[in-house]
Motif scaffolding. Structure first.
Motif, short mmCIF file in Angstrom:
data_model
loop_
_atom_site.label_atom_id
_atom_site.label_comp_id
_atom_site.label_asym_id
_atom_site.label_seq_id
_atom_site.Cartn_x
_atom_site.Cartn_y
_atom_site.Cartn_z
N THR A 1 73.67 29.84 2.23
CA THR A 1 72.89 30.06 3.44
C THR A 1 72.09 31.36 3.31
O THR A 1 72.64 32.39 2.93
N ILE A 2 70.81 31.29 3.64
CA ILE A 2 69.98 32.49 3.61
C ILE A 2 70.40 33.39 4.76
O ILE A 2 70.41 32.96 5.92
N ILE A 3 70.76 34.64 4.44
CA ILE A 3 71.17 35.58 5.48
C ILE A 3 70.15 36.70 5.69
O ILE A 3 70.21 37.41 6.68
N GLN A 4 69.21 36.82 4.76
CA GLN A 4 68.17 37.84 4.93
C GLN A 4 66.95 37.47 4.09
O GLN A 4 67.08 36.97 2.98
N ARG A 5 65.77 37.72 4.65
CA ARG A 5 64.50 37.56 3.94
C ARG A 5 63.67 38.80 4.21
O ARG A 5 63.68 39.33 5.32
N SER A 6 62.94 39.23 3.21
CA SER A 6 62.02 40.34 3.43
C SER A 6 60.85 40.21 2.46
O SER A 6 60.99 39.67 1.38
N ALA A 7 59.71 40.67 2.91
CA ALA A 7 58.50 40.64 2.09
C ALA A 7 57.75 41.94 2.26
O ALA A 7 57.72 42.51 3.36
N VAL A 8 57.18 42.41 1.18
CA VAL A 8 56.32 43.58 1.21
C VAL A 8 54.97 43.13 0.67
O VAL A 8 54.89 42.59 -0.43
N ASP A 9 53.92 43.32 1.46
CA ASP A 9 52.58 42.92 1.08
C ASP A 9 51.74 44.17 0.90
O ASP A 9 51.62 44.97 1.83
N PHE A 10 51.15 44.33 -0.27
CA PHE A 10 50.34 45.51 -0.56
C PHE A 10 48.85 45.23 -0.43
O PHE A 10 48.03 46.00 -0.92
N GLY A 11 48.51 44.13 0.24
CA GLY A 11 47.11 43.81 0.50
C GLY A 11 46.31 43.69 -0.77
O GLY A 11 46.69 42.96 -1.68
N ASN A 12 45.20 44.41 -0.86
CA ASN A 12 44.33 44.35 -2.03
C ASN A 12 44.80 45.22 -3.17
O ASN A 12 44.24 45.18 -4.26
N SER A 13 45.82 46.04 -2.94
CA SER A 13 46.35 46.90 -4.00
C SER A 13 47.35 46.14 -4.85
O SER A 13 48.07 45.27 -4.35
N ALA A 14 47.42 46.49 -6.11
CA ALA A 14 48.42 45.87 -6.99
C ALA A 14 49.80 46.37 -6.61
O ALA A 14 49.96 47.49 -6.11
N LEU A 15 50.79 45.56 -6.86
CA LEU A 15 52.18 45.92 -6.58
C LEU A 15 52.56 47.12 -7.45
O LEU A 15 52.44 47.06 -8.66
N PRO A 16 52.99 48.24 -6.83
CA PRO A 16 53.38 49.41 -7.63
C PRO A 16 54.57 49.08 -8.53
O PRO A 16 55.45 48.31 -8.17
N LYS A 17 54.59 49.66 -9.72
CA LYS A 17 55.69 49.42 -10.65
C LYS A 17 57.03 49.81 -10.03
O LYS A 17 58.05 49.18 -10.30
N SER A 18 57.04 50.84 -9.19
CA SER A 18 58.29 51.28 -8.58
C SER A 18 58.90 50.22 -7.66
O SER A 18 60.12 50.17 -7.49
N VAL A 19 58.09 49.35 -7.10
CA VAL A 19 58.59 48.29 -6.22
C VAL A 19 59.28 47.21 -7.04
O VAL A 19 60.15 46.51 -6.57
#
Length: 86
Positions: free
Chosen positions: A63-81
């Protein structure tokens, strides 16, 4: 642990057919982790696209107990993420 492609596609803001294409091309990657100690029985799946990270946590029954999303828009996903700390 498995997850329906439509859930991942929605989390990454993509059509399911595009998700499959992007995964085959290596533009969407994933990381699977298994909980230990206090998180034993849980699983965390994280999916990375060029501009978004989507994470799902499941309990021992699937069962899914948590969902999360991070959207960086037009920027590329930082390597740290892309780095997951345990």
């Amino acid at each position: 642990m498995q997850i329906d492609a439509s859930i991942v596609a929605e989390g990454l803001g993509l059509a399911p057919s595009l998700l499959r294409e992007e995964m085959r091309a290596g533009r969407i990657t994933s990381l699977a982790e298994r909980g230990v100690d206090g998180d034993s029985g849980r699983h965390r799946l994280t999916f990375f696209s060029e501009h978004r990270r989507f994470r799902v946590v499941f309990d021992e029954t699937g069962t899914i107990i948590q969902r999360s999303a991070v959207d960086f828009g037009n920027s590329a996903l930082p390597k740290s993420v892309r780095k997951i700390s345990g």
